[in-house]
Design an enzyme around this catalytic site. Structure first.
Site, short mmCIF file in Angstrom:
data_model
loop_
_atom_site.label_atom_id
_atom_site.label_comp_id
_atom_site.label_asym_id
_atom_site.label_seq_id
_atom_site.Cartn_x
_atom_site.Cartn_y
_atom_site.Cartn_z
N LYS A 172 -13.06 1.54 -2.24
CA LYS A 172 -13.99 1.83 -1.15
C LYS A 172 -15.20 2.61 -1.64
CE LYS A 172 -10.64 1.99 2.67
NZ LYS A 172 -10.01 2.86 3.69
N GLU B 278 0.82 -1.21 0.00
CA GLU B 278 0.00 0.00 0.00
C GLU B 278 0.86 1.27 0.00
OE1 GLU B 278 -4.35 0.48 1.77
OE2 GLU B 278 -2.83 0.57 3.34
N HIS C 181 9.22 -26.45 2.07
CA HIS C 181 8.64 -27.63 1.43
C HIS C 181 7.53 -27.27 0.46
CE1 HIS C 181 10.80 -30.41 4.15
NE2 HIS C 181 10.70 -29.41 5.00
#
Length: 433
Positions: free
Chosen positions: A406, A274, A295
Site C-alpha cells: 500500500k 492474510e 472436472h
C-alpha cells in the site's frame, strides 16, 4: 456447524494426523482457548472480532438504511476492497439477492468498472462505500468514479449512499458534509474479520435479509467455543488445519458445494492468507467449486502431490428441483431424483475419491443457507483461523506485507514520500520481446 475430520486421520490420509497426536494437540488447544477467551473478554485488538455477534447492533444498521426505503432499490453496490467488500459479498451471496441484486467494486480495473456502471440502473442502485481509514486509494478512486456516473445521469447519489468508516478521515468528512447515513467500523477488528459487523451487514439489511438472525448464528458459534477440539467444530477445523500444515499440507483448498457459497471461498482465501501467512508459515488457500471443479482440478488433487488439504463446505438442505423422467438410454437413472440429489452424490463421490487416494480432506456442513447458519459458518471459520494462528505462534491480526504494498503504491501516485516506492525503480529486468 458440523465438522468431520475423519478423512484427515493418518489411518486414511498422507499426510494425516493420528488420534494420539490429536489428543496431545488438544492440550495446546485448551491453552489457546484460554488466551482467546481473555482476548474476547477484554476486547483486545483482533480478538474483538469474536465478540461481534454480541457487540453489533442490528437496529443501528436497520436504522441507517431506512432512508433507502423511499427508493425502489433493485441493486446494491458495495465499494470497498479486501475485507471491506468480501464479507458483504459473502453474506449477500449466500443468502441470495433478496429484494435487490448484489454487485461489488473491489478492484480498479477500468474496463470492469466502466462496464458495471453502464449496466447498473443507477437511479435504482444503492451504494455502500466502506473504508476504515477513509483513505484507501482503490476504494476512494472507485467511489469518485461512481459518484461522477450518478451525477452524469442526473441521479442524486447522496440519497442512495451509505458510508461505513472510522471516526476521522476524508470519507467521514464527506459523510458529514453531505449528511449521509454513516456507520462506524468496529474497534479493534481487522477488515477480514468484520463480516458480522456494519462492514458486512449493510447490503444484507438493504436487501431485506435477517440481520438479527445472522448475528444470532454468530452467537451460536460463540457459545460453541470450548477448551477441546473434540467438543468445538471451529477448533476442530483450526486444529486439524494446523496439524496438517505441520505435516506438509501447505495448500488448503476450500471447495463449497453450493454456488451461493462461491464468494465464501474468496472470503476464506483472504482470511487464511492474510492472517496466517507469516514467518515462513501458512497454508496457501485455493478456491474451488463443487461440482464444477471436479472436472478441472480433481485430477491434480487425486494424482498430484500430497501437499494439500481439501475442505468441503455444503448445506445439508437444497431447494427441490426435480429432474424430469426420460426414456433415453443411459439417462433414465437420473429421472425421479433432484438436482440436489445429484449434487450430494457428486459431493460424496469426490470426498470418497480423495480418501481412496489418501489425500486429507475435511467436511464442513451447515443445516441450510439461511441467516442463522450463514452467521454460524462465518463465525466458525474466524474462530478456526484464530486458533490456528495461536497454535502456529503468528501475529494473526496484522498484515505487514500488505501495508508495504500500500505504501509503495501510494508513493508512486504522489500520495507522499515512501521508501517502499523506490523498490519499483530497482526492479530486476530481463525483457524478452
Amino acid at each position: 456447524m458440523y465438522v468431520d475430520i475423519g478423512n484427515a486421520l493418518s489411518s486414511v490420509a498422507t499426510p494425516g494426523v493420528s488420534c494420539d497426536s490429536l489428543e496431545r494437540l488438544d492440550e495446546r488447544v485448551a491453552d489457546a482457548h484460554e488466551r482467546i477467551e481473555r482476548g474476547i473478554t477484554d476486547r483486545e485488538f483482533g480478538y474483538a472480532a469474536l465478540a461481534l455477534p454480541e457487540d453489533t447492533d442490528a437496529d443501528v444498521i436497520e436504522t441507517a438504511v431506512e432512508p433507502l426505503d423511499d427508493i425502489d432499490v433493485d441493486a446494491v453496490l458495495t465499494v470497498g476492497i479486501g475485507g471491506s467488500a468480501l464479507g458483504a459479498a459473502t453474506v449477500s451471496g449466500a443468502l441470495g439477492p433478496g429484494s435487490a441484486g448484489t454487485f461489488v467494486l473491489d478492484n480498479v480495473d477500468p474496463r470492469r468498472t466502466a462496464r458495471l456502471l453502464d449496466d447498473l440502473p443507477l437511479a435504482d442502485t444503492a451504494v455502500h462505500v466502506v473504508s476504515r481509514s477513509g483513505t484507501t486509494a482503490e476504494t476512494l478512486a472507485n467511489f469518485l468514479v461512481v459518484r461522477d456516473a450518478y451525477e452524469a445521469e442526473g441521479v442524486d447519489w447522496t440519497e442512495r449512499t451509505v458510508v461505513t468508516t472510522g471516526p476521522d478521515g476524508p470519507l467521514r468528512t464527506l459523510a458529514d458534509e453531505e449528511d449521509l447515513p454513516a456507520l462506524d467500523v468496529p474497534d479493534g477488528v481487522p477488515g477480514r474479520f468484520s463480516a458480522l459487523s456494519t462492514v458486512g451487514l449493510v447490503p444484507a439489511a438493504i436487501q431485506g435479509h435477517d440481520v438479527s438472525g445472522l448475528l444470532a448464528g454468530g452467537q451460536a458459534g460463540r457459545e460453541s467455543l470450548s477448551g477441546s477440539l473434540f467438543d468445538c467444530p471451529a477448533y476442530a477445523l483450526g486444529a486439524i488445519s494446523y496439524a496438517l500444515e505441520e505435516r506438509g499440507a501447505s495448500q488448503h483448498v476450500c471447495m463449497p458445494y453450493s454456488e451461493d457459497l462461491e464468494f465464501f471461498a474468496e472470503w476464506f482465501a483472504q482470511l487464511w492468507a492474510e492472517s496466517l501467512g507469516k514467518d515462513g508459515l501458512g497454508q496457501t488457500p485455493v478456491r474451488a467449486l463443487g461440482a464444477t471443479d471436479q472436472h478441472s482440478q480433481l485430477q491434480l488433487y487425486r494424482a498430484g502431490r500430497h501437499d494439500k488439504q481439501v475442505t468441503f463446505v455444503r448445506p445439508r438442505e437444497h431447494p427441490a428441483v426435480p429432474i424430469p423422467e426420460t426414456d433415453v438410454e443411459g439417462l433414465s437413472y437420473l429421472g425421479g431424483s433432484t438436482l440436489g440429489d445429484l449434487l450430494d452424490a457428486e459431493f460424496e463421490a469426490t470426498e470418497a475419491s480423495l480418501a481412496a487416494a489418501g489425500l486429507p480432506n475435511v467436511r464442513v456442513e451447515i443445516d441450510r443457507l439461511d441467516a442463522e447458519s450463514v452467521g454460524e459458518l462465518l463465525y466458525g471459520y474466524e474462530a478456526a483461523c484464530v486458533l490456528a494462528g495461536e497454535l502456529m505462534g503468528v501475529e494473526t491480526f496484522t498484515q505487514p506485507a500488505v501495508e508495504w504494498g500500500k505504501r509503495a503504491a501510494r508513493g508512486l501516485l504522489g500520495g507522499g514520500e515512501f521508501e517502499e516506492a523506490d523498490a519499483v525503480a530497482e526492479k530486476q529486468r530481463l525483457l524478452v520481446e
